[in-house]
Design a protein around this motif. Structure first.
Motif, short mmCIF file in Angstrom:
data_model
loop_
_atom_site.label_atom_id
_atom_site.label_comp_id
_atom_site.label_asym_id
_atom_site.label_seq_id
_atom_site.Cartn_x
_atom_site.Cartn_y
_atom_site.Cartn_z
N GLU A 30 7.11 -2.21 -20.49
CA GLU A 30 7.68 -0.77 -20.58
C GLU A 30 8.81 -0.62 -19.52
O GLU A 30 9.85 -0.01 -19.94
CB GLU A 30 6.66 0.33 -20.81
CG GLU A 30 5.71 0.55 -22.02
CD GLU A 30 6.84 0.63 -23.07
OE1 GLU A 30 7.94 1.37 -23.33
OE2 GLU A 30 6.35 0.55 -24.11
N GLN A 31 8.47 -0.87 -18.21
CA GLN A 31 9.29 -0.74 -17.23
C GLN A 31 10.39 -1.52 -17.14
O GLN A 31 11.78 -1.08 -17.11
CB GLN A 31 8.71 -0.75 -15.94
CG GLN A 31 9.34 -0.47 -14.81
CD GLN A 31 8.40 -0.81 -13.49
OE1 GLN A 31 7.75 -1.76 -13.41
NE2 GLN A 31 8.89 0.04 -12.41
N GLN A 34 12.67 -0.59 -20.39
CA GLN A 34 13.58 0.80 -20.08
C GLN A 34 14.63 0.72 -18.97
O GLN A 34 15.74 0.94 -19.19
CB GLN A 34 12.65 1.90 -19.63
CG GLN A 34 11.61 2.28 -20.68
CD GLN A 34 12.50 3.26 -21.51
OE1 GLN A 34 13.58 3.72 -21.55
NE2 GLN A 34 11.74 3.69 -22.80
N GLY A 38 16.91 0.15 -21.99
CA GLY A 38 16.94 1.59 -22.32
C GLY A 38 16.19 1.66 -23.44
O GLY A 38 16.44 2.75 -24.28
N PRO A 40 12.28 1.58 -25.33
CA PRO A 40 10.53 1.36 -25.25
C PRO A 40 10.20 0.16 -25.89
O PRO A 40 10.96 -0.48 -26.80
CB PRO A 40 10.07 2.68 -25.95
CG PRO A 40 10.94 3.06 -26.75
CD PRO A 40 12.20 2.80 -26.24
#
Length: 161
Positions: A30-31, A34, A38, A40
């Motif tokens: 996820e990190q 993102q 940008g 999920p």
């Protein structure tokens, strides 16, 4: 009421290790998505599923099953992907209520730009820690869990990837 089937010590350790691994791996993925794209992981998975489909198109109902999501959650995600121009929807002439999600060229380009960082994160978070034998075990265990829990995992569909 029946007595609960408590976990024994070995099962408890395995369960806690599974939860810890799941949280760490999901968090890293996820990190990275993102930070670098940008979006999920859910949106990335939608783009991947559409990319894998014939002509980059899937019925919304099929896409919901493929991503293991509810139709309403998928509809919200596709709305967001439409707003940024990565996906578009079309109605189905033979089914007034049915819709098809279609990967746009912009979506295909975003996926192409995002995939290298994503696969490197997956490799670092999962596969670099495992032997070849463990990778086989991981597949077998995860496929069994998905099938047992009512998921729709079909390993044959992924054999060409």
């Amino acid at each position: 009421m029946a007595e609960p089937r408590w976990l024994d010590e070995k099962e408890q350790h395995a369960w806690r290790a599974f939860i810890a691994a799941q949280r760490v791996v999901n968090g890293r993925i996820e990190q990275q998505l993102q930070r670098d794209a940008g979006m999920p992981h859910t949106y990335f998975e939608i783009l991947v599923r559409l990319s894998d489909a014939a002509d980059g198109r899937l019925r919304m109902s099929e896409l919901a099953v493929a991503t293991l999501g509810s139709r309403s959650r998928l509809s919200h995600a596709v709305n967001r992907l439409e707003k940024v121009g990565w996906v578009r929807r079309e109605g189905i002439e033979s089914d007034r209520r049915g819709q098809v999600a279609i990967l746009t060229e912009e979506g295909r380009q975003k996926l192409k730009e995002t995939a290298p960082g994503h696969v490197e994160t997956v490799r670092q978070a999962v596969f670099d820690a495992l032997t070849d034998e463990q990778v086989g075990h991981l597949h077998d265990i995860c496929a069994a869990l998905a099938r047992h829990s009512g998921g729709s995992y079909d390993s044959a569909a992924w054999e060409t990837h």
